[in-house]
Write a protein that holds these residues in place. Structure first.
Motif, PDB file in Angstrom:
ATOM      1  N   ASN A 164       0.823  -1.214   0.000  1.00 18.59           N
ATOM      2  CA  ASN A 164       0.000   0.000   0.000  1.00 18.59           C
ATOM      3  C   ASN A 164       0.854   1.260   0.000  1.00 18.59           C
ATOM      4  O   ASN A 164       0.455   2.302  -0.523  1.00 18.59           O
TER       5      ASN A 164
ATOM      6  N   GLY B 257       1.865   1.727  -3.596  1.00 22.74           N
ATOM      7  CA  GLY B 257       0.718   2.251  -4.338  1.00 22.74           C
ATOM      8  C   GLY B 257       0.472   3.714  -4.057  1.00 22.74           C
ATOM      9  O   GLY B 257       0.190   4.500  -4.968  1.00 22.74           O
TER      10      GLY B 257
ATOM     11  N   TRP C   7       0.876  -5.626  -6.957  1.00 17.12           N
ATOM     12  CA  TRP C   7      -0.578  -5.516  -6.790  1.00 17.12           C
ATOM     13  C   TRP C   7      -1.228  -5.454  -8.176  1.00 17.12           C
ATOM     14  O   TRP C   7      -1.786  -4.445  -8.573  1.00 17.12           O
TER      15      TRP C   7
ATOM     16  N   SER D 113      -4.853  -3.904  -8.996  1.00 17.02           N
ATOM     17  CA  SER D 113      -5.214  -2.540  -8.621  1.00 17.02           C
ATOM     18  C   SER D 113      -5.471  -1.683  -9.861  1.00 17.02           C
ATOM     19  O   SER D 113      -4.560  -1.411 -10.645  1.00 17.02           O
TER      20      SER D 113
END
Length: 444
Positions: A146, A149, A176, A179
């Motif tokens: 995260n 990201g 990821w 996403s």
């Protein structure tokens, strides 16, 4: 949070407790109850420490940080209580020196206050910068998806850090792959750099996994629009609007595509639908103003742009729309003045500078367009669409030999759009009719 606040960061991988029997939940519950009982029991005798403990508990109680995990959860909503933490520690230390040692109480209180100020200032500096906050998190927890990201998304909207955005988004997307927000950010960053072929490949790959995602459909439509391929953009925008019918951005670009393919009867309905949504954000008002320019309603467009000029007078997008309006009204001197301001404000944004170059070409300022395109060509030598536009600028400026030498570096049209093919065929025809002279190096 109490003993090692340096571990706190905006993003890391934390396993959230899923049951009340979890050891961390039990330990947190026991600790909170003990804190609460002790603060109430000592409220009359030691009111300040009791108040500090209660203030801390009340502040963090609305967040999921109330139940401690392996690392503090959602601490981005609890960094302000750091002052209370140092108040608790400072007051507890001061209690050890109560009595005749008044100067020691003052010393401990002073250290607590200085510590609180330094810690709070450091946290505020780190957390107030949209990019620094994620760099800090990745430095502490390199494997946090995260955090990668978050860094990708923030860099992708920073025009002067587009190269870093591509690197960060590529790394984040590998970790990821599902996403859509990270994928869209990567596509946006690649398009800003002029790497449209790679942007199309990423968008197609993401659409295979999420064919009905409105964000990806919108991005794919915008890519096709950037390449002057409205017939391919229309079905993408239409599919996006079926999923999110309130998306004014998609409505206005769809209206532009309808105009390009001659479906003018559909444009008025889209504009009316967009205005019924009562757009209030500057971006939505800007898109409406641009559409009214395209439709020829220049007075309505001017009213919207005057409102935007009061709200954000030095925004490059607003100034570019004002430039377009001035050119439509034949005010070339005013349009060049506006372009000068845009060039100063957005000198590090290659996408905006490319639009400035196009606007200068429309205003017959071939010297200014050539200067900008030379700089872009030096910064992004693989961006063939900027190189082709430089060839066009040199041809319009009457510098045929230089234009043809540069045209020889192209292996074909950068993309199959109608406008690009027209530019390419024009340059090809001119250079065939007037080939550059062969330089004589003195050989017999």
């Amino acid at each position: 949070m109490l003993f090692h606040p340096g571990l706190l960061a905006a993003g890391y991988e934390v396993e959230v407790p899923s049951t009340l029997a979890d050891p961390f939940v039990l330990a947190g519950g026991v600790g909170i109850v003990l804190l609460l009982v002790s603060s109430l029991a000592t409220a009359r005798r030691y009111p300040i420490p009791s108040l500090a403990v209660m203030w801390l508990l009340i502040t963090i109680s609305p967040t999921s940080s109330f139940v401690p995990g392996p690392l503090l959860m959602d601490e981005d909503r609890t960094y302000l209580p750091f002052l209370a933490i140092y108040m608790v520690l400072g007051a507890a230390g001061a209690l050890l020196w109560v009595g005749k040692r008044k100067w020691k109480v003052a010393l401990v209180a002073g250290v607590a206050i200085v510590g609180a100020m330094l810690s709070t200032s450091a946290r505020c500096v780190t957390w107030s910068d949209r990019i620094w906050i994620w760099l800090d998190a990745i430095g502490k927890y390199p494997g946090a998806v995260n955090a990668q990201g978050g860094l990708c998304l923030q860099l992708s909207v920073s025009p002067d850090r587009v190269n870093e955005a591509v690197s960060a988004c590529t790394t984040a997307l590998q970790q990821w792959p599902q996403s859509t927000s990270i994928g869209s950010a990567l596509v946006r960053s690649l398009a800003r750099m002029g790497r449209l072929k790679e942007a199309n490949e990423v968008a197609d790959r993401l659409l295979l996994k999420n064919p009905s995602d409105p964000q990806l459909l919108n991005m794919a439509g915008h890519l096709a629009w950037q390449q002057d391929r409205p017939h391919l953009a229309i079905p993408k925008y239409e599919a996006s609007l079926r999923k999110s019918p309130w998306d004014i951005h998609a409505m206005l670009y769809l209206a532009k595509c309808y105009l390009e393919v001659g479906a003018r009867n559909k444009v008025g309905k889209l504009i009316a639908q967009a205005e019924r949504l009562h757009p209030t954000s500057p971006d939505q008002l800007l898109w409406l103003a641009e559409m009214h320019i395209v439709l020829g309603d220049l007075d309505r467009s001017q009213a919207l742009l005057q409102r935007l000029g009061r709200e954000r007078p030095d925004h490059p997008e607003t100034l570019l729309a004002m430039t377009q309006l001035a050119q439509r009204r034949g005010k070339l001197r005013e349009s060049m003045r506006l372009l000068d301001r845009v060039e100063v404000l957005a000198s590090k944004d290659p996408n905006t500078m490319l639009r400035v170059a196009r606007a200068r070409l429309r205003g017959k300022d071939f010297t200014g367009a050539t200067r900008i395109l030379r700089r872009l060509n030096a910064q992004f030598p693989k961006a063939d669409h900027a190189k082709l536009l430089l060839v066009v600028a040199l041809l319009d400026a009457g510098r045929l030999p230089e234009a043809c030498r540069l045209f020889g570096e192209l292996t074909g049209a950068p993309n199959p759009s109608a406008a690009t093919i027209r530019h390419y065929e024009r340059a090809q025809r001119r250079c065939r009719e007037n080939p550059p002279p062969v330089q004589n190096d003195g050989a017999p």
